[in-house]
Design a protein around this motif. Structure first.
Motif, PDB file in Angstrom:
ATOM      1  N   LEU A  50      27.472 -13.442   4.648  1.00 46.60           N
ATOM      2  CA  LEU A  50      26.417 -14.019   3.802  1.00 46.60           C
ATOM      3  C   LEU A  50      26.694 -13.829   2.317  1.00 46.60           C
ATOM      4  CD1 LEU A  50      23.634 -15.407   3.482  1.00 46.60           C
ATOM      5  CD2 LEU A  50      22.650 -13.111   3.458  1.00 46.60           C
ATOM      6  N   TYR A  51      26.816 -12.593   1.874  1.00 47.33           N
ATOM      7  CA  TYR A  51      26.960 -12.345   0.437  1.00 47.33           C
ATOM      8  C   TYR A  51      28.237 -12.949  -0.143  1.00 47.33           C
ATOM      9  CZ  TYR A  51      27.114 -10.073  -4.073  1.00 47.33           C
ATOM     10  OH  TYR A  51      27.199  -9.831  -5.416  1.00 47.33           O
ATOM     11  N   PRO A  52      29.426 -12.683   0.436  1.00 47.40           N
ATOM     12  CA  PRO A  52      30.618 -13.297  -0.158  1.00 47.40           C
ATOM     13  C   PRO A  52      30.586 -14.830  -0.109  1.00 47.40           C
ATOM     14  CG  PRO A  52      31.195 -12.049   1.828  1.00 47.40           C
ATOM     15  CD  PRO A  52      29.762 -11.780   1.539  1.00 47.40           C
ATOM     16  N   LEU A  53      29.958 -15.378   0.913  1.00 49.08           N
ATOM     17  CA  LEU A  53      29.839 -16.830   1.016  1.00 49.08           C
ATOM     18  C   LEU A  53      28.928 -17.381  -0.077  1.00 49.08           C
ATOM     19  CD1 LEU A  53      30.415 -19.438   2.540  1.00 49.08           C
ATOM     20  CD2 LEU A  53      28.574 -18.857   4.103  1.00 49.08           C
ATOM     21  N   VAL A  54      27.831 -16.696  -0.330  1.00 51.17           N
ATOM     22  CA  VAL A  54      26.909 -17.113  -1.398  1.00 51.17           C
ATOM     23  C   VAL A  54      27.621 -17.052  -2.752  1.00 51.17           C
ATOM     24  CG1 VAL A  54      24.854 -16.389  -2.680  1.00 51.17           C
ATOM     25  CG2 VAL A  54      24.761 -16.578  -0.193  1.00 51.17           C
ATOM     26  N   VAL A  55      28.322 -15.956  -3.013  1.00 53.99           N
ATOM     27  CA  VAL A  55      29.027 -15.795  -4.290  1.00 53.99           C
ATOM     28  C   VAL A  55      30.085 -16.888  -4.466  1.00 53.99           C
ATOM     29  CG1 VAL A  55      30.591 -14.271  -5.579  1.00 53.99           C
ATOM     30  CG2 VAL A  55      28.582 -13.321  -4.446  1.00 53.99           C
ATOM     31  N   ASP A  56      30.864 -17.145  -3.426  1.00 56.71           N
ATOM     32  CA  ASP A  56      31.912 -18.161  -3.507  1.00 56.71           C
ATOM     33  C   ASP A  56      31.315 -19.557  -3.678  1.00 56.71           C
ATOM     34  OD1 ASP A  56      34.797 -18.661  -3.405  1.00 56.71           O
ATOM     35  OD2 ASP A  56      34.349 -19.750  -1.549  1.00 56.71           O
ATOM     36  N   SER A  57      30.245 -19.847  -2.967  1.00 57.66           N
ATOM     37  CA  SER A  57      29.597 -21.160  -3.085  1.00 57.66           C
ATOM     38  C   SER A  57      29.024 -21.364  -4.489  1.00 57.66           C
ATOM     39  CB  SER A  57      28.489 -21.307  -2.040  1.00 57.66           C
ATOM     40  OG  SER A  57      29.026 -21.263  -0.746  1.00 57.66           O
ATOM     41  N   LEU A  58      28.409 -20.331  -5.036  1.00 57.40           N
ATOM     42  CA  LEU A  58      27.880 -20.427  -6.404  1.00 57.40           C
ATOM     43  C   LEU A  58      29.002 -20.696  -7.399  1.00 57.40           C
ATOM     44  CD1 LEU A  58      25.231 -17.556  -6.427  1.00 57.40           C
ATOM     45  CD2 LEU A  58      24.776 -19.993  -6.721  1.00 57.40           C
TER      46      LEU A  58
END
Length: 178
Positions: free
Chosen positions: A90-98
């Motif tokens: 969740l967190y790394p995916l959110v950061v990468d998507s942002l």
């Protein structure tokens, strides 16, 4: 982060961002992802979701709390993570998507450090200059006060910095005198 994990995050982030762009949902999705990122940072949720000693049901409950975001795209992404047992992403995916959304839209959060808070007039005059000098659009302006600057300001966005502080100018003079 190892290459395999990064590749896995890319596997989810890239198509997600492409769909967001295709549907013109950048602003709404960016806002929701920013809120999720803030929650993760404030609560250490990323560590909780990555902990191997926790039951899957506990991790799923946490992700399901985010599933009423108002963005069908984000809700679908969360469902996909749950379905594939990838709650820890969740967190790394959110950061990468942002990060991908910022680069594609060329809209960034700009940080301005100064010795004191900027007035509204100063902000209005500064924003067009920042956009012109840095070649980007300002999504939001974050102000930080730093008394060590003596005067002036330091602007940071998209890994670029404009240092117009008195401290920097004095250091440059000092170097020239050597």
């Amino acid at each position: 982060m190892d290459k395999r994990r990064y590749a896995l995050i890319e596997k989810y982030a890239t198509p997600f961002v492409q769909v967001v762009i295709e549907q013109g949902q950048q602003a709404a999705v960016f806002e929701v992802l920013s809120q999720i990122k803030s929650v993760c940072q404030e609560t250490n949720l990323a560590d909780f979701l990555a902990h191997i000693g926790l039951e899957k049901e506990e991790k799923v409950k946490c992700l399901q709390l985010f599933q009423s975001t108002g963005s069908q795209l984000v809700d679908n992404l969360l469902s996909l993570l749950i379905e594939n047992n990838r709650e820890d992403l969740l967190y790394p995916l959110v950061v990468d998507s942002l990060s991908k959304l910022e680069k594609i839209s060329n809209e960034f959060e700009v940080t301005v450090k100064s010795t004191q808070a900027l007035s509204e007039v100063q902000k209005e005059r500064l924003l067009p200059l920042i956009e012109k000098k840095m070649g980007l659009k300002v999504r939001s302006l974050k102000e930080e006060e730093d008394a060590n600057l003596i005067g002036g300001f330091v602007i940071t966005a998209n890994n670029k910095t404009i240092d117009a502080s008195i401290k920097h100018q004095l250091q440059a003079v000092k170097e020239n005198l050597k």
